[in-house]
Design a protein around this motif. Sequence first.
Motif, PDB file in Angstrom:
ATOM      1  N   LEU A 262       0.827  -1.209   0.000  1.00 59.84           N
ATOM      2  CA  LEU A 262       0.000   0.000   0.000  1.00 59.84           C
ATOM      3  C   LEU A 262       0.862   1.260   0.000  1.00 59.84           C
TER       4      LEU A 262
ATOM      5  N   ILE B  72      -0.980  -4.932   0.187  1.00 63.63           N
ATOM      6  CA  ILE B  72      -1.322  -5.569  -1.094  1.00 63.63           C
ATOM      7  C   ILE B  72      -0.048  -6.207  -1.623  1.00 63.63           C
ATOM      8  N   ASP B  73      -0.184  -7.314  -2.344  1.00 65.07           N
ATOM      9  CA  ASP B  73       1.015  -8.027  -2.777  1.00 65.07           C
ATOM     10  C   ASP B  73       1.656  -7.349  -3.986  1.00 65.07           C
TER      11      ASP B  73
ATOM     12  N   THR C  33      -0.282  -7.029  -7.302  1.00 64.74           N
ATOM     13  CA  THR C  33      -1.271  -5.951  -7.334  1.00 64.74           C
ATOM     14  C   THR C  33      -0.609  -4.601  -7.534  1.00 64.74           C
TER      15      THR C  33
END
Length: 235
Positions: free
Chosen positions: A35, A58-59, A62
């Motif tokens: 993020l 978030i990975d 993403t």
Amino acid sequence: MRILLVEDEQELAHWLARSLAQQSGIVVDWAGDGLMADLRLQQEDFDAVVLDLGLPGIDGHTVLERMRERDDRTPVMVLTARDSLAERVGTLKNGADDFLAKPFLLDELEARLQALVRRSRGREHPRLSCGPLQFDLAAQRFSMEGATLPLTRREHAVLLALIQRSGEPVGKQSILDRVFIGDRDVNLQVIEVMVFRLRKKLVGRGVQIVTLRGLGYCLEEVPSEVTTDLALQSP
């Protein structure tokens, strides 16, 4: 070169930042989760991104997908322990520019980063140019009509930031972040002074720095008839 390292292993991130700075002068900004990385990539300019996949928030997949969806073309090197063929192929197809598995050699990481940035800037060509203004990448000098343009260290750094994105607006904060990191006595007013000095050196010579209100500065070629008028007006 300024890169964003997106890595949740703090010890590894700090080691990489120190090592790249000492070995190659690369400035490393660190984001410890997806993020934070996504937010910084929307607000700041980087020459490249080194991206882990297994991130909190978030990975990495993403983060990469969001970059490409908003047409962010910053080169991305994926650095991860996930080294299966399917992972490598899938990541490259989804927008990554290179893939390096952990554990890795620092020299290889640095060489791959240099190659990514060189390709993204079109640096297979030996010069950057805007009208009659040229920057020789090998000699690291500016010239106009074959003559070296005399510049101070700071003027050189600001003009380089502008010519790398000639025709596009570059914000004052972006210039400050990219070329004066670690120089504590530099602020936005210093950037304004450098631009003022550069304008004086470029007036009537076929290239100018334009202020775009709310966006920053833009280096652009001046039409020949305007250049002639400016030259006639100069003392």
